[in-house]
Design an enzyme around this catalytic site. Structure first.
Site, PDB file in Angstrom:
ATOM      1  N   ARG A  69       1.127  -8.141  14.151  1.00 19.98           N
ATOM      2  CA  ARG A  69       0.310  -7.120  13.120  1.00 19.98           C
ATOM      3  C   ARG A  69      -0.591  -7.682  12.274  1.00 19.98           C
ATOM      4  O   ARG A  69      -1.740  -7.314  12.209  1.00 19.98           O
ATOM      5  CB  ARG A  69       1.422  -6.208  12.652  1.00 19.98           C
ATOM      6  CG  ARG A  69       2.035  -5.173  13.729  1.00 19.98           C
ATOM      7  CD  ARG A  69       3.297  -4.729  13.151  1.00 19.98           C
ATOM      8  NE  ARG A  69       3.082  -3.798  12.017  1.00 19.98           N
ATOM      9  CZ  ARG A  69       3.971  -3.733  11.013  1.00 19.98           C
ATOM     10  NH1 ARG A  69       4.767  -4.484  10.936  1.00 19.98           N
ATOM     11  NH2 ARG A  69       3.578  -3.016   9.914  1.00 19.98           N
TER      12      ARG A  69
ATOM     13  N   ARG B 132      11.158  -7.457   4.000  1.00 20.48           N
ATOM     14  CA  ARG B 132      11.068  -6.013   4.688  1.00 20.48           C
ATOM     15  C   ARG B 132      11.960  -6.084   6.009  1.00 20.48           C
ATOM     16  O   ARG B 132      12.623  -5.183   6.075  1.00 20.48           O
ATOM     17  CB  ARG B 132       9.692  -5.427   4.660  1.00 20.48           C
ATOM     18  CG  ARG B 132       9.602  -4.151   5.178  1.00 20.48           C
ATOM     19  CD  ARG B 132       8.212  -3.698   4.827  1.00 20.48           C
ATOM     20  NE  ARG B 132       7.781  -3.865   6.222  1.00 20.48           N
ATOM     21  CZ  ARG B 132       6.263  -3.175   6.241  1.00 20.48           C
ATOM     22  NH1 ARG B 132       5.691  -2.743   5.219  1.00 20.48           N
ATOM     23  NH2 ARG B 132       5.568  -3.418   7.302  1.00 20.48           N
TER      24      ARG B 132
ATOM     25  N   LYS C  65       0.864  -1.502   0.026  1.00 19.29           N
ATOM     26  CA  LYS C  65      -0.047   0.010  -0.240  1.00 19.29           C
ATOM     27  C   LYS C  65       0.689   1.360   0.064  1.00 19.29           C
ATOM     28  O   LYS C  65       0.762   2.143  -0.983  1.00 19.29           O
ATOM     29  CB  LYS C  65      -0.985   0.094   1.185  1.00 19.29           C
ATOM     30  CG  LYS C  65      -1.757  -1.167   1.357  1.00 19.29           C
ATOM     31  CD  LYS C  65      -2.511  -0.901   2.670  1.00 19.29           C
ATOM     32  CE  LYS C  65      -1.782  -0.718   4.110  1.00 19.29           C
ATOM     33  NZ  LYS C  65      -1.170  -1.916   4.548  1.00 19.29           N
TER      34      LYS C  65
ATOM     35  N   ARG D 101      -8.257   1.866  10.523  1.00 19.72           N
ATOM     36  CA  ARG D 101      -8.037   0.495  10.684  1.00 19.72           C
ATOM     37  C   ARG D 101      -8.982  -0.499  11.670  1.00 19.72           C
ATOM     38  O   ARG D 101      -8.635  -1.444  11.801  1.00 19.72           O
ATOM     39  CB  ARG D 101      -6.651   0.482  11.458  1.00 19.72           C
ATOM     40  CG  ARG D 101      -5.296  -0.029  10.833  1.00 19.72           C
ATOM     41  CD  ARG D 101      -4.121   0.371  11.641  1.00 19.72           C
ATOM     42  NE  ARG D 101      -2.911  -0.672  11.117  1.00 19.72           N
ATOM     43  CZ  ARG D 101      -1.916  -0.131  10.651  1.00 19.72           C
ATOM     44  NH1 ARG D 101      -2.207   1.271  10.144  1.00 19.72           N
ATOM     45  NH2 ARG D 101      -0.997  -0.623  10.300  1.00 19.72           N
TER      46      ARG D 101
ATOM     47  N   ARG E 254      12.880  -1.175  10.870  1.00 19.79           N
ATOM     48  CA  ARG E 254      11.809  -0.729  11.653  1.00 19.79           C
ATOM     49  C   ARG E 254      11.603  -1.653  12.768  1.00 19.79           C
ATOM     50  O   ARG E 254      11.725  -2.781  12.907  1.00 19.79           O
ATOM     51  CB  ARG E 254      10.523  -0.902  10.657  1.00 19.79           C
ATOM     52  CG  ARG E 254      10.191   0.166   9.780  1.00 19.79           C
ATOM     53  CD  ARG E 254       8.851   0.025   9.162  1.00 19.79           C
ATOM     54  NE  ARG E 254       7.620  -0.416   9.934  1.00 19.79           N
ATOM     55  CZ  ARG E 254       6.445  -0.538   9.548  1.00 19.79           C
ATOM     56  NH1 ARG E 254       6.064   0.088   7.960  1.00 19.79           N
ATOM     57  NH2 ARG E 254       5.375  -0.807  10.156  1.00 19.79           N
TER      58      ARG E 254
HETATM   59  P1  AMP Z   1       1.874   1.043   9.574  1.00 20.58           P
HETATM   60  O1  AMP Z   1       3.365   1.580   9.139  1.00 20.58           O
HETATM   61  O2  AMP Z   1       0.736   1.553   8.951  1.00 20.58           O
HETATM   62  O3  AMP Z   1       1.828  -0.635   9.615  1.00 20.58           O
HETATM   63  O4  AMP Z   1       1.694   1.245  10.861  1.00 20.58           O
HETATM   64  C1  AMP Z   1       2.647   1.114  12.123  1.00 20.58           C
HETATM   65  C2  AMP Z   1       2.000   1.099  13.402  1.00 20.58           C
HETATM   66  O5  AMP Z   1       1.521   2.257  13.686  1.00 20.58           O
HETATM   67  C3  AMP Z   1       0.894  -0.011  13.347  1.00 20.58           C
HETATM   68  O6  AMP Z   1       1.245  -1.182  14.099  1.00 20.58           O
HETATM   69  C4  AMP Z   1       0.266   0.589  14.683  1.00 20.58           C
HETATM   70  O7  AMP Z   1       0.897   0.455  15.756  1.00 20.58           O
HETATM   71  C5  AMP Z   1       0.259   2.108  14.447  1.00 20.58           C
HETATM   72  N1  AMP Z   1      -0.875   2.475  13.590  1.00 20.58           N
HETATM   73  C6  AMP Z   1      -0.559   3.072  12.423  1.00 20.58           C
HETATM   74  N2  AMP Z   1      -2.093   3.392  11.842  1.00 20.58           N
HETATM   75  C7  AMP Z   1      -2.862   3.349  12.800  1.00 20.58           C
HETATM   76  C8  AMP Z   1      -4.046   3.493  12.809  1.00 20.58           C
HETATM   77  N3  AMP Z   1      -5.081   3.750  11.854  1.00 20.58           N
HETATM   78  N4  AMP Z   1      -5.024   2.955  14.149  1.00 20.58           N
HETATM   79  C9  AMP Z   1      -4.014   2.614  15.037  1.00 20.58           C
HETATM   80  N5  AMP Z   1      -2.817   2.264  15.088  1.00 20.58           N
HETATM   81  C10 AMP Z   1      -2.198   2.822  13.940  1.00 20.58           C
END
Ligand code: AMP
Length: 187
Positions: free
Chosen positions: A144, A127, A13, A88, A133
């Site tokens: 996750r 990744r 994405k 989410r 990360r």
């Molecule tokens: P991502 O890079 O989108 O995978 O986000 C990394 C982490 O940020 C996730 O595993 C959550 O801990 C937090 N996070 C990002 N977006 C959200 C969201 N919309 N709601 C809750 N936690 C979020």
């Protein structure tokens, strides 16, 4: 044009949102990037969310909704935006719809990135090597994915019921997937 990119972590994405953002001249809003930046800068928000992110859990809905409310008010969102990683949860989706409604706006498209389990495993393990990360070790990635299944997949039904959802095949190369996004969205 306001677009939501939906799909599991590792579905591509973020990569496709960046490409579309450049092509279409609309903002790319990655809540994950925003939160990681807050952590790196040691802001109040960053301190609150660091442990949550590191453990692969979700940040509370109210925090996320305020973050987005402020972000979409920025100048670069005037022509539209791609939401990557938000909403989410169903409550986040409801709050987003309510917030947009109050402004006389709406989400135009929701794109679900569909990926086979095997391809997802391969992307995530790649990744682990490629990006530094803290939440990308094998156990946290697994967590996750579990959270995605539990809390985010209900959004598929939520948006499908509102006839706003399109699926794209997210298997294959960046270029192949980019072509599918282009032909779906016409840009
Ligand atoms: P991502 O890079 O989108 O995978 O986000 C990394 C982490 O940020 C996730 O595993 C959550 O801990 C937090 N996070 C990002 N977006 C959200 C969201 N919309 N709601 C809750 N936690 C979020």
């Amino acid at each position: 044009m306001k677009i939501i990119f939906l799909g599991p972590p590792g579905a591509g994405k973020g990569t496709q949102a960046k490409l579309l953002s450049t092509r279409a001249g609309i903002a790319h809003i990655s809540t994950g990037d925003m939160l990681r930046k807050a952590v790196a800068e040691g802001t109040e928000l960053g301190k609150k969310v660091k442990a949550i992110i590191d453990s692969g859990q979700l940040v509370p809905d109210d925090l996320m909704v305020s973050l987005i409310e402020e972000r979409v008010r920025a100048d670069d969102c005037r022509n539209g935006y791609i939401l990557d990683g938000f909403p989410r949860t169903v409550p986040q989706a409801r709050a987003l719809a309510k917030m947009l409604e109050a402004r006389g706006e709406k989400i135009d498209r929701v794109v679900l990135f569909d990926l086979t389990e095997a391809a997802l495993e391969a992307r995530l393990s790649h990744r682990r090597g490629a990006e530094a990360r803290a939440d990308d070790d094998a156990a946290t990635q697994k967590q996750r994915l579990r959270i995605y299944q539990e809390q985010t997949t209900p959004l598929i039904e939520h948006y499908a019921a509102a006839s706003a959802l399109d699926r794209i095949d997210a298997n294959g190369s960046v270029e192949e997937v980019e072509e599918r996004v282009r032909s779906l969205l016409g840009r």
